[in-house]
Design a protein around this motif. Structure first.
Motif, mmCIF file in Angstrom:
data_model
loop_
_atom_site.group_PDB
_atom_site.id
_atom_site.type_symbol
_atom_site.label_atom_id
_atom_site.label_comp_id
_atom_site.label_asym_id
_atom_site.label_seq_id
_atom_site.Cartn_x
_atom_site.Cartn_y
_atom_site.Cartn_z
ATOM 1 N N ARG A 14 -2.893 -10.898 -3.348
ATOM 2 C CA ARG A 14 -1.832 -10.269 -3.356
ATOM 3 C C ARG A 14 -1.908 -9.050 -2.656
ATOM 4 O O ARG A 14 -3.274 -8.938 -2.004
ATOM 5 N N PRO A 15 -1.129 -8.225 -1.873
ATOM 6 C CA PRO A 15 -1.188 -7.012 -1.256
ATOM 7 C C PRO A 15 -2.262 -6.172 -1.766
ATOM 8 O O PRO A 15 -1.890 -6.010 -2.980
ATOM 9 N N ALA A 16 -2.957 -5.495 -1.040
ATOM 10 C CA ALA A 16 -3.955 -4.236 -1.705
ATOM 11 C C ALA A 16 -3.168 -2.932 -1.976
ATOM 12 O O ALA A 16 -1.929 -2.731 -1.387
ATOM 13 N N GLU A 38 -14.481 2.305 7.107
ATOM 14 C CA GLU A 38 -14.595 3.367 6.764
ATOM 15 C C GLU A 38 -13.341 3.438 5.651
ATOM 16 O O GLU A 38 -12.423 2.883 5.652
ATOM 17 N N ARG A 39 -13.570 4.253 4.620
ATOM 18 C CA ARG A 39 -12.914 4.641 3.422
ATOM 19 C C ARG A 39 -11.531 5.020 3.750
ATOM 20 O O ARG A 39 -10.442 4.335 3.467
ATOM 21 N N ARG A 40 -11.414 5.892 4.821
ATOM 22 C CA ARG A 40 -10.020 6.430 5.291
ATOM 23 C C ARG A 40 -9.340 5.317 6.227
ATOM 24 O O ARG A 40 -7.996 5.040 6.163
ATOM 25 N N ALA A 41 -10.129 4.438 6.700
ATOM 26 C CA ALA A 41 -9.532 3.114 7.448
ATOM 27 C C ALA A 41 -8.909 2.456 6.415
ATOM 28 O O ALA A 41 -7.752 1.641 6.620
ATOM 29 N N ILE A 42 -9.625 2.300 5.245
ATOM 30 C CA ILE A 42 -8.964 1.083 4.272
ATOM 31 C C ILE A 42 -7.943 1.896 3.745
ATOM 32 O O ILE A 42 -6.725 1.005 3.401
ATOM 33 N N ARG A 43 -7.835 3.052 3.554
ATOM 34 C CA ARG A 43 -6.676 3.872 2.852
ATOM 35 C C ARG A 43 -5.723 3.627 3.626
ATOM 36 O O ARG A 43 -4.487 3.437 3.223
ATOM 37 N N HIS A 44 -5.648 3.847 5.095
ATOM 38 C CA HIS A 44 -4.664 3.726 6.042
ATOM 39 C C HIS A 44 -4.196 2.110 5.895
ATOM 40 O O HIS A 44 -2.708 2.028 6.259
ATOM 41 N N ALA A 45 -5.178 1.371 6.236
ATOM 42 C CA ALA A 45 -4.490 -0.105 6.000
ATOM 43 C C ALA A 45 -3.741 -0.366 4.918
ATOM 44 O O ALA A 45 -2.516 -1.225 4.914
ATOM 45 N N ILE A 46 -3.968 -0.049 3.572
ATOM 46 C CA ILE A 46 -3.122 -0.274 2.460
ATOM 47 C C ILE A 46 -1.763 0.460 2.473
ATOM 48 O O ILE A 46 -0.891 -0.401 2.092
ATOM 49 N N ALA A 47 -1.565 1.520 3.132
ATOM 50 C CA ALA A 47 -0.185 2.008 3.342
ATOM 51 C C ALA A 47 0.553 1.658 4.701
ATOM 52 O O ALA A 47 1.748 2.088 4.726
ATOM 53 N N SER A 48 -0.387 1.176 5.678
ATOM 54 C CA SER A 48 0.416 0.883 6.948
ATOM 55 C C SER A 48 1.573 -0.300 7.062
ATOM 56 O O SER A 48 1.238 -1.206 6.501
ATOM 57 N N PRO A 49 2.750 0.086 7.684
ATOM 58 C CA PRO A 49 3.657 -1.006 7.970
ATOM 59 C C PRO A 49 3.180 -2.017 9.132
ATOM 60 O O PRO A 49 3.979 -3.034 8.839
#
Length: 162
Positions: A14-16, A38-49
């Motif tokens: 499923r999507p993160a 990095e944590r911020r890159a993963i956080r960004h990926a979760i929300a990125s269109p």
């Protein structure tokens, strides 16, 4: 033959979501010795269109992930990461994640998937080549430890046999 492929096919993809962040960070540490996100890159990926971050779950345990990046106006997607928990290595989970990444790229209007793999990652190279990827370039000194990357590409087609 202890039934490992069946375990891999029984996972949920499923999507993160934001609540996966800690488990995704733990997976990065467990799966990669260098070049970790990095944590911020993963956080960004979760929300990125323009990024799809897919996770593989066995019940509630996150055991794998795949990151697919897209650019507006391009029909080419990039598999920027595929991670399998070390406890699931060799179970077919990488193949399941790769198939999910290909399906996601197709669903988002892409017809080609590209990726890079370390030249010393024999298991990854075998997975990609057996899945129909073709090496088209090498990039010296690509990874943070100086290892060369092999670049692969595959044309995706709906209904293609795997």
């Amino acid at each position: 033959m202890s039934g490992h492929p069946a375990r891999a096919s029984a996972v949920t993809i499923r999507p993160a979501i934001r609540e996966d962040l800690d488990a995704l960070m733990a997976l990065e540490v467990a799966a990669f010795a260098t070049d970790r996100a990095e944590r911020r890159a993963i956080r960004h990926a979760i929300a990125s269109p323009s990024i799809s971050l897919l996770v593989a779950l066995d019940d509630a345990v996150l055991i794998g992930a795949a990151t697919i990046e897209r650019r507006r106006g391009s029909r080419r997607a990039r598999l920027s990461s595929i991670a399998v928990a070390p406890s699931r290595s060799g179970t077919g989970l990488g193949r399941v994640l790769l198939a999910a990444a290909e399906a996601e790229a197709l669903a988002r209007g892409c017809d080609t998937l590209r990726l890079e793999v370390r030249e010393d990652n024999g298991a990854g190279i075998r997975l990609y080549e057996r899945s129909g990827y073709h090496r088209f370039e090498t990039v010296p000194d690509y990874y943070e430890d100086g290892t060369t990357a092999w670049r692969y590409e595959k044309r995706l087609a709906e209904g293609e046999g795997r």
